[in-house]
Structure formats: C-alpha cells, structure tokens
Design a protein around this motif. Structure first.
Motif, PDB file in Angstrom:
ATOM      1  N   LYS A   4       0.823  -1.202   0.000  1.00  0.00           N
ATOM      2  CA  LYS A   4       0.000   0.000   0.000  1.00  0.00           C
ATOM      3  C   LYS A   4       0.864   1.261   0.000  1.00  0.00           C
ATOM      4  O   LYS A   4       0.567   2.229  -0.710  1.00  0.00           O
ATOM      5  N   GLU A   5       1.929   1.264   0.783  1.00  0.00           N
ATOM      6  CA  GLU A   5       2.825   2.417   0.822  1.00  0.00           C
ATOM      7  C   GLU A   5       3.501   2.631  -0.536  1.00  0.00           C
ATOM      8  O   GLU A   5       3.639   3.771  -0.998  1.00  0.00           O
ATOM      9  N   LEU A   6       3.917   1.539  -1.170  1.00  0.00           N
ATOM     10  CA  LEU A   6       4.528   1.644  -2.490  1.00  0.00           C
ATOM     11  C   LEU A   6       3.528   2.201  -3.506  1.00  0.00           C
ATOM     12  O   LEU A   6       3.870   3.031  -4.341  1.00  0.00           O
ATOM     13  N   TYR A   7       2.291   1.745  -3.408  1.00  0.00           N
ATOM     14  CA  TYR A   7       1.236   2.248  -4.294  1.00  0.00           C
ATOM     15  C   TYR A   7       1.018   3.737  -4.074  1.00  0.00           C
ATOM     16  O   TYR A   7       0.947   4.512  -5.028  1.00  0.00           O
ATOM     17  N   GLN A   9       3.059   5.905  -2.895  1.00  0.00           N
ATOM     18  CA  GLN A   9       4.241   6.611  -3.369  1.00  0.00           C
ATOM     19  C   GLN A   9       4.200   6.757  -4.896  1.00  0.00           C
ATOM     20  O   GLN A   9       4.467   7.836  -5.436  1.00  0.00           O
ATOM     21  N   ALA A  10       3.843   5.703  -5.585  1.00  0.00           N
ATOM     22  CA  ALA A  10       3.744   5.743  -7.043  1.00  0.00           C
ATOM     23  C   ALA A  10       2.627   6.671  -7.495  1.00  0.00           C
ATOM     24  O   ALA A  10       2.763   7.409  -8.476  1.00  0.00           O
ATOM     25  N   LYS A  11       1.529   6.652  -6.762  1.00  0.00           N
ATOM     26  CA  LYS A  11       0.363   7.470  -7.102  1.00  0.00           C
ATOM     27  C   LYS A  11       0.664   8.960  -6.988  1.00  0.00           C
ATOM     28  O   LYS A  11       0.083   9.776  -7.713  1.00  0.00           O
ATOM     29  N   GLU A  12       1.572   9.327  -6.120  1.00  0.00           N
ATOM     30  CA  GLU A  12       1.920  10.727  -5.906  1.00  0.00           C
ATOM     31  C   GLU A  12       2.873  11.270  -6.961  1.00  0.00           C
ATOM     32  O   GLU A  12       3.077  12.488  -7.035  1.00  0.00           O
ATOM     33  N   GLN A  13       3.448  10.401  -7.781  1.00  0.00           N
ATOM     34  CA  GLN A  13       4.363  10.845  -8.828  1.00  0.00           C
ATOM     35  C   GLN A  13       3.575  11.493  -9.966  1.00  0.00           C
ATOM     36  O   GLN A  13       2.460  11.091 -10.270  1.00  0.00           O
ATOM     37  N   PRO A  14       4.143  12.513 -10.610  1.00  0.00           N
ATOM     38  CA  PRO A  14       3.448  13.137 -11.733  1.00  0.00           C
ATOM     39  C   PRO A  14       3.355  12.164 -12.908  1.00  0.00           C
ATOM     40  O   PRO A  14       4.244  11.338 -13.123  1.00  0.00           O
ATOM     41  N   SER A  15       2.277  12.292 -13.664  1.00  0.00           N
ATOM     42  CA  SER A  15       2.095  11.443 -14.835  1.00  0.00           C
ATOM     43  C   SER A  15       3.033  11.919 -15.949  1.00  0.00           C
ATOM     44  O   SER A  15       3.519  13.064 -15.918  1.00  0.00           O
TER      45      SER A  15
END
Length: 80
Positions: A4-7, A9-15
């Motif tokens: 969940k933390e990895l998700y 973290q990835a979700k917060e990255q710009p597209s």
C-alpha cells in the motif's frame, strides 16, 4: 515498505503528461495553464515559444504546428 505504501508513493508521482506540460512551460517561460491551452487549441504559442518547443522536442516547428483549417497559422506568422 508495504504494498500500500509503495502504491501511494507511485500514485503521488506526476504522470508523463504532467511532466511533458511542465517541461514545455519551463522551456517557454509560460504557466502550466497556458501550455494546456495550447494543447487544447484555445491559444496558439507565438513564434519564439514555437521555436523553443521545437528545440527541446527536436521536432521541426512546421511539423509541430502545421497550418490547418482549425486556425493554426504557419510558424513564420504571428497568431492573430
């Protein structure tokens, strides 16, 4: 680190699209909203901005901004 933390973290990255818009905005010294308006056809960049975009993308201005019936003007003309 949890899944969940990895998700999160990835979700917060710009597209990739957000990164692209930010790079164009930085190169042309324009706001993100201005670049979005260029991309949506609401506005057309001026000749100097077109040249900067062409340089950073390594694509000819005439290919990036072809004259068409939608109101785009050739790169050697100023928008009206």
């Amino acid at each position: 680190m949890t899944l969940k933390e990895l998700y999160q973290q990835a979700k917060e990255q710009p597209s990739p699209a957000q990164v692209f818009i930010a790079e164009i905005a930085e190169a042309t010294c324009r706001e993100l909203s201005t670049v979005r308006q260029w991309l949506s056809g609401v506005q057309v960049p001026n000749a100097k901005a077109k040249e900067r975009i062409s340089a950073i993308l390594n694509v000819p201005v005439d290919e990036l901004f072809p004259a068409d019936e939608a109101g785009n003007v050739p790169s050697n003309e100023e928008p009206t």
